[in-house]
Design an enzyme around this catalytic site. Sequence first.
Site, PDB file in Angstrom:
ATOM      1  N   MET A   1      -6.349  -3.224  -1.250  1.00 59.18           N
ATOM      2  CA  MET A   1      -6.008  -2.076  -2.082  1.00 59.18           C
ATOM      3  C   MET A   1      -5.394  -2.501  -3.417  1.00 59.18           C
ATOM      4  O   MET A   1      -5.045  -3.661  -3.613  1.00 59.18           O
ATOM      5  CB  MET A   1      -5.045  -1.159  -1.333  1.00 59.18           C
ATOM      6  CG  MET A   1      -5.635  -0.551  -0.063  1.00 59.18           C
ATOM      7  SD  MET A   1      -4.469   0.520   0.816  1.00 59.18           S
ATOM      8  CE  MET A   1      -4.338   1.893  -0.332  1.00 59.18           C
ATOM      9  N   HIS A   2      -5.274  -1.522  -4.318  1.00 61.33           N
ATOM     10  CA  HIS A   2      -4.468  -1.589  -5.535  1.00 61.33           C
ATOM     11  C   HIS A   2      -5.042  -2.435  -6.676  1.00 61.33           C
ATOM     12  O   HIS A   2      -4.546  -2.341  -7.803  1.00 61.33           O
ATOM     13  CB  HIS A   2      -3.056  -2.117  -5.246  1.00 61.33           C
ATOM     14  CG  HIS A   2      -2.359  -1.481  -4.091  1.00 61.33           C
ATOM     15  ND1 HIS A   2      -2.095  -0.129  -4.032  1.00 61.33           N
ATOM     16  CD2 HIS A   2      -1.863  -2.016  -2.953  1.00 61.33           C
ATOM     17  CE1 HIS A   2      -1.458   0.139  -2.895  1.00 61.33           C
ATOM     18  NE2 HIS A   2      -1.315  -0.981  -2.222  1.00 61.33           N
TER      19      HIS A   2
ATOM     20  N   ASP B   1      -8.155  -1.120   3.151  1.00 68.70           N
ATOM     21  CA  ASP B   1      -8.222  -1.946   4.353  1.00 68.70           C
ATOM     22  C   ASP B   1      -7.368  -1.433   5.497  1.00 68.70           C
ATOM     23  O   ASP B   1      -7.787  -1.487   6.666  1.00 68.70           O
ATOM     24  CB  ASP B   1      -7.852  -3.399   4.023  1.00 68.70           C
ATOM     25  CG  ASP B   1      -6.550  -3.543   3.246  1.00 68.70           C
ATOM     26  OD1 ASP B   1      -5.853  -2.533   2.998  1.00 68.70           O
ATOM     27  OD2 ASP B   1      -6.236  -4.690   2.862  1.00 68.70           O
TER      28      ASP B   1
END
Length: 497
Positions: free
Chosen positions: A77-78, A233
Site C-alpha cells: 500500500m501507499h 495487501d
Amino acid sequence: MYLGLDLGTSGLKGVIIDEKGNVLAQESASLSTSSPFPTWSEQDPLSWWQACVDVIAQLQQRFDLAKLKAVGLSGQMHGATLLDKGGNVLRPCILWNDGRSQTQCQALMEEYPDLIERSGNLAMSGFTAPKIRWVQENEPDIFEKLAFVLLPKDYIAYRLTGFMSSDCSDASGTLWLNPETRQWDDVLLAATGLSQSNMPKVYEGCALVGELSTNVANELGLPKLPLVAGAGDNAAGAVGMGVTNPEQGFISLGTSGVYFTVSESHKANPQNTVHAFCHALPNRWHQMGVTLSAANSLAWFAKLVNKTVPELLDSLEESDVQKTNVVFLPYLNGERTPHNDPLANGQFVGLVNSSSREEMTLAILEGVAFSLLDCQNALMSAGSKVNELSLIGGGARSAMWRQIIANVLEKRLIYRDGGDVGPGLGAARLASLGEQQSQGKDIEWLIKEYCTMPEVLETHEPDATMAEYYQKKYVLFQKLYQSTHMLNVELMALSSV
C-alpha cells in the site's frame, strides 16, 4: 482457475486457485529496494512489471493458463507511482516505509484541520498524500509533469489493461479517500494540488475493471482475461484467510507487521495511531495497527551476520536459549503504531561480551512481538474486538515465532493453510468473486460461500509460565523507546553535518 498477483516489497507472487478455492500453484520473483538517503525507500515500477512477466512465464510452464477465468491483484500500500500524461513513469516509486515527508505531514494537518475527519486517519509519512507534497516542494520539475498518481498494484493493472483503476481498500491509505463514501474527496486532493483528473476510478475490490489488452495478452500468452480491482495487501490477506466479518482478525508477518480487525462501519480513531480503512469487500471496513519492520528485522540481521533466516531460526531452536536480557527495538524504518515516528531507530540493548547470536535472534522475535502488542493495545483502546486471530505472511512459517507472539499477546493464534500466500490467495478469490458476480450471482452469497477460513494447521495457546517474563520485558521495551527517541533525532541530524 483464477490467478492472483500479489506485489509485495521483497517480491511478486502469483497464486493459482481452482473453482473451489484450492491453491494449485504459486511462483515468485524477487524485487530490490533502494535507499539513497536516510529514511528513503524506493523501487522502480518497471521492475514490478518485469517480475509480473517472469511469474506468469513460470506458471505457464506448469499449467495451461488458457483455462484461467479472471485475474485479481493485491499489493503493497501507499506507494506513490507518478506518471506523465503518456503513462510513463516519472521517478522511482516512493514506498510505504519511506519517512522523508514528516514535515509535509505536519504542514498538511495544520493547513487542513478537517483532514483527519475527512480521511479518518492521521497524516503519516508512509501515506501517499504527503509524498506528493514532498515532490511538489523538492522536485518541482517532476510535479510539473505529473498527470496521474497510481498505487503500486494499480500500476500493474494499468500495464495489463490500459485502464487506470483502484479499489477502496488500497485507496484508503492515500489520505485522499473518504472511507465513509468510499470515493476520492475533492478537498483532500486539493490539499496536495491534485484533482479527480489525476486519479484512477475507485471500485470495490471484486468489481471487474476491464480485460487484458490484446498486446499484453499476446505478450504473456494469456487469453483476454477480465481483471478485478483487487485490494491492498492486508485487505487481500483478510479475504484469503476468510476474515470478512466483525470481531475477526489476523496478524501478518511480512516485511512489515500488521494487526488487522474487521468492523461493520468506519470507526476512525486517529488519536491512537490506528488506521481506519475500507475493506476490500462491500459494506465492510477495518482497523489496523502497523509495525514497519517485522520479518524485515530478521532479514536485516541475517544479512548482517551472513546467514539465511532459516539458519538463524534453526540455530535458535537447536540451542537452549529461551530467555534473554537482550532487548531489540525493531524500528529500522521508523515506526507507525503507536508512535508515528519516522525517525525511530532500531536498537539492541543489553548486549554483553557473552551475548550470542541466538540471543540476538530471540530478541528480534520478541521485539517484533512487543510491537504487535503495541498494536493490540492501540486497537483495543479504539474499540476493536477480536475473538480469533489467524496468522499470515512469510514470517508466520516459524512455529517458534508464532508461539512467542501468542505468549506476548496472551491470545490464541491459529496458523492456517495458505497463510504464507494470504494476499495472493485473497487476490485470486476476488477474481473468482468478480467473475461470478458478473454472471448475476449475489455478492453476499458468494462471500459466504467462497471466502471461508482455510484449514487449521496449528493452534498456539499462550504459555502461562512465560507470562511474567514477557510482561516485565514489555515494560522495559516501552521505556527504552521513550528514553531514547529524542536521541534518535540528534543521531539523524549527524548525517547532515
